[in-house]
Design a protein around this motif. Structure first.
Motif, short mmCIF file in Angstrom:
data_model
loop_
_atom_site.label_atom_id
_atom_site.label_comp_id
_atom_site.label_asym_id
_atom_site.label_seq_id
_atom_site.Cartn_x
_atom_site.Cartn_y
_atom_site.Cartn_z
N ARG A 174 0.85 -1.19 0.00
CA ARG A 174 0.00 0.00 0.00
C ARG A 174 0.88 1.23 0.00
N TRP A 175 0.31 2.31 -0.54
CA TRP A 175 1.04 3.57 -0.58
C TRP A 175 0.06 4.73 -0.58
N SER A 176 0.59 5.89 -0.22
CA SER A 176 -0.19 7.13 -0.28
C SER A 176 0.24 7.91 -1.52
N ASP A 177 -0.55 8.92 -1.87
CA ASP A 177 -0.14 9.79 -2.97
C ASP A 177 1.18 10.48 -2.64
N LEU A 178 1.39 10.80 -1.37
CA LEU A 178 2.66 11.41 -0.97
C LEU A 178 3.82 10.43 -1.20
N ASN A 179 3.61 9.14 -0.96
CA ASN A 179 4.67 8.15 -1.24
C ASN A 179 5.10 8.21 -2.70
N ILE A 180 4.12 8.32 -3.60
CA ILE A 180 4.45 8.38 -5.03
C ILE A 180 5.39 9.55 -5.29
N HIS A 181 5.04 10.71 -4.75
CA HIS A 181 5.88 11.90 -4.91
C HIS A 181 7.26 11.70 -4.28
N LEU A 182 7.30 11.20 -3.05
CA LEU A 182 8.58 11.03 -2.36
C LEU A 182 9.51 10.10 -3.13
N ILE A 183 8.96 9.06 -3.74
CA ILE A 183 9.78 8.13 -4.52
C ILE A 183 10.21 8.76 -5.83
N ALA A 184 9.27 9.39 -6.55
CA ALA A 184 9.58 9.97 -7.86
C ALA A 184 10.58 11.12 -7.76
N GLU A 185 10.37 12.01 -6.83
CA GLU A 185 11.16 13.23 -6.76
C GLU A 185 12.37 13.15 -5.83
N HIS A 186 12.31 12.31 -4.83
CA HIS A 186 13.37 12.28 -3.82
C HIS A 186 14.01 10.91 -3.62
N GLY A 187 13.49 9.88 -4.29
CA GLY A 187 14.03 8.53 -4.13
C GLY A 187 13.87 8.00 -2.71
N PHE A 188 12.84 8.48 -2.01
CA PHE A 188 12.67 8.20 -0.59
C PHE A 188 11.48 7.26 -0.36
N PHE A 189 11.77 6.07 0.16
CA PHE A 189 10.75 5.07 0.45
C PHE A 189 10.37 5.07 1.93
N GLU A 190 10.85 6.06 2.67
CA GLU A 190 10.69 6.24 4.11
C GLU A 190 11.59 5.27 4.88
N GLY A 191 11.74 5.57 6.17
CA GLY A 191 12.62 4.77 7.02
C GLY A 191 11.93 3.53 7.55
N LYS A 192 12.73 2.53 7.89
CA LYS A 192 12.17 1.29 8.45
C LYS A 192 11.42 1.60 9.74
N GLY A 193 10.24 1.04 9.87
CA GLY A 193 9.42 1.27 11.05
C GLY A 193 8.43 2.40 10.90
N SER A 194 8.52 3.18 9.82
CA SER A 194 7.53 4.24 9.62
C SER A 194 6.24 3.61 9.08
N ALA A 195 5.14 4.27 9.32
CA ALA A 195 3.83 3.72 8.95
C ALA A 195 3.71 3.45 7.46
N PHE A 196 4.39 4.23 6.63
CA PHE A 196 4.25 4.07 5.19
C PHE A 196 5.55 3.68 4.50
N ARG A 197 6.48 3.05 5.23
CA ARG A 197 7.69 2.52 4.61
C ARG A 197 7.29 1.47 3.58
N ILE A 198 7.90 1.55 2.41
CA ILE A 198 7.68 0.55 1.37
C ILE A 198 9.04 -0.05 1.03
N GLU A 199 9.16 -1.36 1.13
CA GLU A 199 10.40 -2.03 0.75
C GLU A 199 10.43 -2.11 -0.78
N PRO A 200 11.47 -1.57 -1.41
CA PRO A 200 11.51 -1.56 -2.87
C PRO A 200 11.34 -2.93 -3.52
N ASP A 201 11.96 -3.97 -2.97
CA ASP A 201 11.84 -5.29 -3.59
C ASP A 201 10.42 -5.82 -3.50
#
Length: 150
Positions: free
Chosen positions: A116-143
């Motif tokens: 699962r992801w939020s619209d903000l996750n899409i932006h964070l990944i596209a623009e900043h390469g950021f999948f969030e830190g481990k343990g955060s509510a919306f961390r997404i493991e790239p694999d």
């Protein structure tokens, strides 16, 4: 990503819960630069870019929005559903960016794996390469993300 006074400040802000409950870094002790570099290396190993992944995420979200909070088929091997809430999420980087509070959930029908992801996750990944830190509510493991959406 090189460390600078600005990146140190951003790292501290991402760890706070002012912008997101629990912060964007979770309980991850790595620096922002380490998180971004590690996730970029994982994407490279998988032969994808952050832009390709984010584009696919956006495409799935756009398709699922038509389902009005009901599951929608995404090709033959997966389905997705979108849930919306009132308000906006704001990008923590120092630029303007407001994103609808929307969560997309995708399920692979062959394996039962979900992501699962939020619209903000899409932006964070596209623009900043950021999948969030481990343990955060919306961390997404790239694999895991790549395995479900491609």
């Amino acid at each position: 990503m090189k460390k600078s006074p600005q990146s140190d400040k951003l790292d501290r802000m991402l760890r706070s819960s002012k912008l997101a409950a629990g912060g964007f870094m979770g309980d991850d002790s790595r620096s922002l630069a380490e998180i971004i570099d590690t996730d970029a290396a994982e994407l490279s190993r998988l032969h994808y870019t952050a832009e390709q992944v984010a584009s696919r995420m956006k495409s799935i979200t756009d398709t699922a929005k038509a389902g009005l909070e009901n599951w929608v088929p995404i090709e033959d091997n997966c389905r997705a559903v979108v849930a919306e809430a009132r308000g906006f999420s704001i990008c923590p980087w120092p630029h303007s960016g407001r994103y609808v509070k929307r969560v997309t959930t995708v399920e692979r029908l062959d394996s039962g794996a979900t992501v699962r992801w939020s619209d903000l996750n899409i932006h964070l990944i596209a623009e900043h390469g950021f999948f969030e830190g481990k343990g955060s509510a919306f961390r997404i493991e790239p694999d895991e993300l790549v395995a479900v959406i491609f």
